[in-house]
Design a protein around this motif. Structure first.
Motif: not given
Lengths: 116, 112
Positions: B3-4, B23, B25, B29, B32, B70, B91, B93, B101
């Motif tokens: 997911e990240l 980074c 996503s 978000l 972060l 994102q 993050a 999420l 996450t």
């Protein structure tokens, strides 16, 4: 001011055994989260405890259980250990009443668990 | 897929050089966070970003958040050996404020 304290720092267990890891949150903090970090990976959320109850759980089997005590300290228990449970287990705490988001988490140095 | 996503996975730079870690996503978000970790140790909080376009700096480290993409970037200016370590983006999420996450991290080595 002591931060998050975890014990023990290192642990070696045999496959099939059970293990208990301990965490004392930072002074003034009332919420404790546990994370598992495998080698070369980012931490993965296991669960969070607040007011002695599990408030949220990540994608981990029931072999992983926890507890929070009235003094806010917490334990992570893992039953029937597998080789894949070998990882750094991190505890993080914060004061939920003053932080609406995840800001303010303080992480401990972790417990390195090796399952042989 | 994660997911990240963090990139690069590892980075080796000469002392004094600038560098950027990204980074991205795959989900919305709600916050972060950037952390630094020395091998086998706990996470040290660096910065938190919430709003699109937000930019924060601490000493020689600057982080930005592009909400539309994102995506967040961490930029280190004039790197020093003390900057070496693993940089992790985390993050929220779910908007629950209960779990982070994390990406898989960027291993930074700074050569003297």
């Amino acid at each position: 001011d002591a931060g998050v304290t975890q014990s023990p720092t290192h642990l070696i267990k045999t496959r099939g055994q059970q293990v208990t890891l301990r965490c004392s949150p930072k002074s003034g903090h009332d919420t404790v989260s546990w994370y598992q970090q495998a080698l070369g990976q980012g931490p993965q959320f296991i669960f969070q405890y607040y007011e002695e109850e599990e408030r949220q759980r990540g994608n981990f089997p029931d072999r992983f259980s926890g507890h929070q005590f009235p003094n806010y300290s917490s334990e992570l228990n893992v039953n029937a250990l597998l080789l894949g449970d070998s990882a750094l287990y991190l505890c993080a705490s914060r004061q939920i009443s003053t932080h609406k988001l995840n800001y303010g988490y303080t992480f401990g140095s972790g417990t390195r668990l090796t399952v042989v | 897929s994660q997911e990240l996503e963090q990139s690069p996975q590892s980075l080796i730079v000469q002392e004094g050089k600038n560098l950027t870690i990204n980074c991205t996503s795959s989900k919305t978000l709600y916050g972060l966070y950037w952390y630094k970790q020395k091998y086998g140790e706990g996470l040290i909080f660096l910065m938190m970003l919430q709003k699109g376009g937000e930019e924060k700096s601490h000493e020689k480290i600057t982080a930005k958040l592009d909400e539309k993409k994102q995506q967040s970037s961490l930029h280190i200016t004039a790197s020093q050996p003390s900057h070496a370590g693993i940089y992790l983006c985390g993050a929220d999420l779910l908007g629950s404020a209960r779990q982070l996450t994390f990406g898989s991290g960027t291993q930074l080595t700074v050569l003297p």
